[in-house]
Design an enzyme around this catalytic site. Structure first.
Site, PDB file in Angstrom:
ATOM      1  N   GLY A 157       0.804  -1.219   0.000  1.00 17.25           N
ATOM      2  CA  GLY A 157       0.000   0.000   0.000  1.00 17.25           C
ATOM      3  C   GLY A 157       0.839   1.274   0.000  1.00 17.25           C
ATOM      4  O   GLY A 157       2.072   1.218  -0.081  1.00 17.25           O
TER       5      GLY A 157
ATOM      6  N   TYR B  84     -15.263   3.816   8.209  1.00 20.02           N
ATOM      7  CA  TYR B  84     -13.809   3.787   8.389  1.00 20.02           C
ATOM      8  C   TYR B  84     -13.454   4.416   9.755  1.00 20.02           C
ATOM      9  O   TYR B  84     -12.685   3.836  10.528  1.00 20.02           O
ATOM     10  CB  TYR B  84     -13.165   4.580   7.249  1.00 20.02           C
ATOM     11  CG  TYR B  84     -11.685   4.808   7.360  1.00 20.02           C
ATOM     12  CD1 TYR B  84     -10.778   3.783   7.172  1.00 20.02           C
ATOM     13  CD2 TYR B  84     -11.181   6.092   7.619  1.00 20.02           C
ATOM     14  CE1 TYR B  84      -9.416   4.008   7.248  1.00 20.02           C
ATOM     15  CE2 TYR B  84      -9.824   6.322   7.698  1.00 20.02           C
ATOM     16  CZ  TYR B  84      -8.943   5.278   7.510  1.00 20.02           C
ATOM     17  OH  TYR B  84      -7.589   5.507   7.588  1.00 20.02           O
TER      18      TYR B  84
END
Ligand code: SER
Length: 325
Positions: free
Chosen positions: A16, A148
């Site tokens: 990532g 989130y």
């Protein structure tokens, strides 16, 4: 070297935005074979594969993690695998599974195998409209608007619980938007700040998905890595917060970033067409009070808007020029 002085590190989410650079930095510091990169969906780049071991791990499968921890005798985990805010709003069930089951599995494996330390990033997304949006304090009301953010609040509490209940040394920072030149972020609300650089250099034109006057706290990748490593290296006696520390480096509006980029690319044009991510940005802090991190473990960022922009333009221009050859 005796085992107790050796670090064997596992980095989840190593393919990532943060993981791809942090893994290399950790390998430079602690030795390439002592840092195991683990990825899931994204294909690992050449640098990651060439610089040390790589393993495939789905963090929602606990046995997957345990197998690798045993195989390499891991004592420290940087658990970065996560679904970010914008993708999370499109698929809240996936966000819950990856972010909550993933963290729970990491903490359980760390507890069962007696690991020394875990680093886990939280986010400015823990805050919502009940927290002050300017100079948001360390201890504020945490009622986030996104799933989130919900997983980050729950995650912070779970980390703190594992510390107080099981003595697991979990450390965390609440990252602001992270800007970097190596690997683009995937599915966050602050992604526009990275995209703007890529599009300015490639096309001299960018359609920004938040309004021109949207202000968010941000940080450049070298400081992002420094925050993680400094916190993990800090003397345990200095760490009084095992939920997560506020950290920041700069705050600017999308319009101010456009103006800064124009200093290098004068004919760059940015249009503003806000989409669903505007509502997320509007619920997050505009600036962060990180004085607790500064006081407890000496947090100090190095980059501001001007120095970050200069470095981003230089790095990306060089890379694009080379790839055209
Ligand atoms: N950069 C993240 C996001 O935008 C916030 O932690 O989702």
């Amino acid at each position: 070297m005796p085992r107790k002085n050796m670090k064997k590190i596992l980095v989840t989410g190593a393919t990532g935005q943060i993981g791809s650079e942090l893994t290399i930095e950790l390998r430079n510091r602690y030795g390439k074979d002592n840092v195991i990169a683990a990825g899931h969906k994204r294909k690992p780049g050449g640098k990651l594969l060439d610089s040390g071991p790589f393993e495939h791990i789905d963090v929602t499968e606990k046995e997957n993690i345990a197998k690798i921890v045993k195989k390499y005798d891991i004592d420290t985990i940087y658990h970065l695998a996560a679904v970010l805010s914008a993708v999370g709003e499109e698929n809240p069930q996936l966000a819950w599974r990856v972010n909550m089951d993933g963290l729970y599995n990491i903490l359980e494996v760390a507890r069962e195998h007696g690991l020394a330390k875990v680093f886990w990033p939280s986010s400015i997304a823990v805050f919502g409209l009940k927290a002050p949006r300017v100079n948001t304090p360390q201890d504020a009301v945490l009622i986030p608007r996104t799933v989130y953010g919900v997983t980050k609040v729950a995650g912070e509490l779970l980390c703190n619980y594992y510390y107080s209940r099981f003595g697991l040394d979990v450390r965390s920072v609440r990252y602001p938007g992270v800007i970097s030149s190596e690997t683009p972020p995937g599915g966050g609300t602050t992604d526009y700040a990275v995209e703007m650089f890529y599009e300015a250099i490639k096309k001299k034109h960018y359609v920004c998905f938040v309004k021109e006057d949207t202000v968010l706290p941000m940080m450049y990748m070298p400081d992002c890595m420094k925050a993680a490593i400094d916190l993990m290296e800090a003397d345990a006696l200095k760490i009084n917060h095992h939920t997560s520390y506020n950290v920041t480096a700069m705050s600017f509006s999308a319009g101010e970033l456009t103006a800064e980029i124009k200093k290098y690319i004068p004919d760059f044009k940015c249009e503003y067409k806000p989409d669903f991510r505007q509502r997320i940005a509007d619920s997050w802090p505009m600036s962060i009070d990180d004085s607790v991190a500064r006081k407890e473990w000496g947090w100090r960022p190095s980059y501001d808007l001007a120095s970050m922009t200069k470095d981003m333009i230089e790095k990306l221009s060089k890379r694009f020029a080379e790839s055209k050859l």
